[in-house]
Structure formats: C-alpha cells, structure tokens
Write a protein that holds these residues in place. Structure first.
Motif, mmCIF file in Angstrom:
data_model
loop_
_atom_site.group_PDB
_atom_site.id
_atom_site.type_symbol
_atom_site.label_atom_id
_atom_site.label_comp_id
_atom_site.label_asym_id
_atom_site.label_seq_id
_atom_site.Cartn_x
_atom_site.Cartn_y
_atom_site.Cartn_z
ATOM 1 N N ARG A 1 38.513 45.453 29.617
ATOM 2 C CA ARG A 1 37.966 44.255 28.986
ATOM 3 C C ARG A 1 38.503 44.030 27.577
ATOM 4 O O ARG A 1 38.707 42.872 27.170
ATOM 5 N N TRP B 1 28.989 51.210 34.068
ATOM 6 C CA TRP B 1 28.296 49.935 34.151
ATOM 7 C C TRP B 1 28.924 49.053 35.243
ATOM 8 O O TRP B 1 28.218 48.361 35.969
ATOM 9 N N GLY B 2 30.253 49.088 35.365
ATOM 10 C CA GLY B 2 30.916 48.339 36.425
ATOM 11 C C GLY B 2 30.503 48.819 37.802
ATOM 12 O O GLY B 2 30.273 48.014 38.713
ATOM 13 N N SER C 1 31.616 51.961 30.232
ATOM 14 C CA SER C 1 31.983 50.675 30.822
ATOM 15 C C SER C 1 32.255 50.826 32.316
ATOM 16 O O SER C 1 31.834 49.993 33.121
ATOM 17 N N ALA C 2 32.983 51.897 32.692
ATOM 18 C CA ALA C 2 33.245 52.136 34.105
ATOM 19 C C ALA C 2 31.952 52.378 34.875
ATOM 20 O O ALA C 2 31.775 51.885 36.001
ATOM 21 N N ARG D 1 40.132 39.115 32.121
ATOM 22 C CA ARG D 1 39.242 38.328 32.973
ATOM 23 C C ARG D 1 40.029 37.359 33.838
ATOM 24 O O ARG D 1 39.683 37.130 35.000
ATOM 25 N N THR E 1 36.326 45.881 33.990
ATOM 26 C CA THR E 1 35.343 46.366 33.014
ATOM 27 C C THR E 1 35.984 47.324 32.022
ATOM 28 O O THR E 1 35.732 47.260 30.819
ATOM 29 N N GLU F 1 36.814 44.861 39.854
ATOM 30 C CA GLU F 1 35.694 44.772 38.927
ATOM 31 C C GLU F 1 35.646 45.984 38.001
ATOM 32 O O GLU F 1 35.398 45.858 36.793
ATOM 33 N N LEU F 2 35.882 47.175 38.558
ATOM 34 C CA LEU F 2 35.874 48.384 37.732
ATOM 35 C C LEU F 2 36.999 48.361 36.705
ATOM 36 O O LEU F 2 36.789 48.650 35.516
ATOM 37 N N ARG G 1 27.059 47.528 38.554
ATOM 38 C CA ARG G 1 27.078 46.113 38.921
ATOM 39 C C ARG G 1 27.511 45.920 40.365
ATOM 40 O O ARG G 1 26.941 45.100 41.087
#
Length: 323
Positions: free
Chosen positions: A198, A105-106, A102-103, A204, A195, A191-192, A109
């Motif tokens: 989450r 992917w963040g 997840s990190a 969020r 993510t 954002e990181l 992004r």
C-alpha cells in the motif's frame, strides 16, 4: 547482490505496462499484473528487512539516534537509562512489524468477506437452479461464484427471469470459470499483496487491474467452451444495469464492463499466442530469479553483518533473546 533483485523487480513491474489494451489474451495480462503486484509486495518486505538488519549498523543512523537520545531527548539517557543504539534497534523494527500487521489485516479481510458471502448464501437460498447453480431470492440480475473452500455458482431469481437461455448458459459458464481457474485464490493473493504494498504509489490501481483481468479471463474461458459472445455481452450489460450484488462476489457486473463488452463484441483474443507464451515463460523465470536473488541477498546481508559483529545482525532480528 543488491542490484540484481532490484533490476529484476523493475523489469517485472514494467512488463504489464507494455501490454496494449485488449491486444493480449486475458491469461497473459492476468499473470503479468499478478507478478508485478507480487514484486511490489516483495520489494516492500525487502526494504523493511534492510531497515531492520542493515540500517542500525550504519554510522549515520547510529550518530542520529545517539544525538536524538543524548541531545534532543536527554531524559531518556539520564533518567531511564535508554541508549541511542537501543532506540535505533527499536525504530528499525517498526517497518517490518507494520508490514506484518498489514498482511495479517489483509488476511482477516479476506476471511471476513468469505464468511459474509457464506452467510448471505445460506440465508437467501431458495432452491437449486440450472446446471446445479444455487438460486437466491431477489429481483436483481445477479450471478456470482460464492465461497472460498467450497465455491458454488449462485444465481438470483431475477436473473432467471431477465436472461434468456443463451445468456444464462454463458453467464453460468463465466462463473464456473472463476471456480475452475482458481480466481478466488488469485484475488486473495492480490488483496494481501495490495495491503503489504500500500505505501507504493499506484498499488490500488494494480489491484483493480488484476480484478479486471480476472473477469476477462472468465469471459475468455466461457467463449472457449463455445458459448455465444453476444449472449455473454448481453448478460454482462443486464447485470451491470441492475446494479446488483456486493463487493464480495465475483459478479458479471465487475471490473471493466465497457472493455469486456467491447472485446466480446469485437472478437478479442481468448487464447495466448506463441509470443505471449514465451513472454509468460520469461515472466515466470524472472519472478523465480527475483525470489532467489532476494533470498540470497538476505542471507548475504545476515552473513556480512555477523562477520563484522558476531551476533549483531541476528540481534536486530530477535532483540529480546540476544541471538
């Protein structure tokens, strides 16, 4: 030892919820929300580490995995030669691996967003505008701070037409604030952390709150540079009404437009009071304590696991090499 980081984490996550809307300076609110978000992400990592290091050594977990392999899925034990502890070790790694993915992917992004902004600016630039801002083509009323490593203020041609001198100066000062105060790094961190955290309910909403406080902080920075509050509020409204830009830019029409305009017109706080500075110091000390306590908890957990089963705790960290 486990109770200390947990108690600090609960206090730090509760602090920003005690801040009354519009009564505290943007810098105070921003730091408190960032700390709360970071603690959420850190808590998720601690839980994943606990699942990876300590859970496989518990009697209940061992009994459950042995039952699943030997009774529920006997083919694994009989024909494949897989034992319950091996299955347990593999399952305990999944949360930590998932958080790391997840990190990653963040980070992808964030990098992708920065690249898209850079490409858009390079393709739409038509010249250099007031105060060194880059002029982009288009009729929209749009201003932004574009770029990550080498950020620049960008202004659309439509903004040059729609905004008067005072509005344009205040709007450009707002965007310069994003650059001078490193808001792009705070947004990337948010954002990181968002993510990673989450799975926790409400994450969020906290990420959105961080972005809102970033905009408030930029407004306050512009006002402290003697720009007209009313002119900045007018520029915000014109930009919001034009519905210009994209999510990758730090636009004036960003988070909390109504609150920001209300605060500017009402003369809201732009500087942290003495009490707020004390609270910020407490938050920083608390965050440092949370980090130290978390690291200490990890070390104690590894040491206790190794004492009970030499190499056992570390074997869960690196199963293939058997360390």
């Amino acid at each position: 030892m486990t109770a200390l980081p947990a108690a600090l984490g609960v206090v730090l996550m509760a602090l920003p919820h005690m801040v009354r809307r519009g009564c505290w300076s943007p810098s105070t609110s921003l730091l408190l929300w960032v700390v709360a978000l970071g603690v959420r992400a850190g808590g998720c990592l601690l839980v994943a580490l606990w699942l990876m290091i300590r859970l496989p050594s518990t009697t209940v977990f061992t009994a459950v995995t042995d039952w699943c392999v030997d009774t529920a899925v006997p083919v694994l034990a009989a024909h494949v030669g897989v034992l319950g502890p091996e299955v347990g070790d593999a399952l305990s790694l999944l949360p930590f691996v998932a958080l790391n993915l997840s990190a990653l992917w963040g980070a992808v992004r964030v990098a992708r967003g920065a690249r898209e902004v850079r490409q858009m600016v390079s393709q739409s630039t038509v010249g250099v505008g007031p105060r060194g801002a880059v002029i982009l083509g288009g009729r929209e009323v749009m201003l932004g701070a574009a770029g990550f490593l080498r950020p620049r203020v960008v202004v659309s041609a439509g903004a040059l037409v729609a905004l008067d001198d005072a509005e344009l100066a205040a709007a450009i000062a707002h965007e310069r604030a994003h650059i001078r105060r490193g808001h792009r790094f705070i947004a990337a961190f948010a954002e990181l952390c968002g993510t990673i955290a989450r799975p926790v309910p409400g994450t969020r909403a906290i990420v959105a709150e961080v972005h809102k406080q970033i905009e408030r902080d930029a407004d306050a920075w512009a006002v402290r540079r003697d720009h007209d509050r009313v002119a900045l509020a007018s520029a915000i409204c014109k930009s919001a009404l034009s519905r210009a830009g994209g999510p990758a830019l730090a636009l004036l029409s960003g988070a909390g437009v109504a609150q920001r305009v209300e605060e500017l017109l009402g003369g809201g706080p732009v500087r942290a009071s003495v009490g707020e500075k004390l609270l910020l110091a407490v938050a920083i000390v608390g965050a440092s304590g949370f980090l130290v306590a978390a690291v200490g908890w990890i070390l104690v957990t590894l040491a206790s696991g190794s004492a009970g089963d030499p190499g056992g705790a570390l074997r869960h960290v690196c199963p293939p090499c058997g360390l």
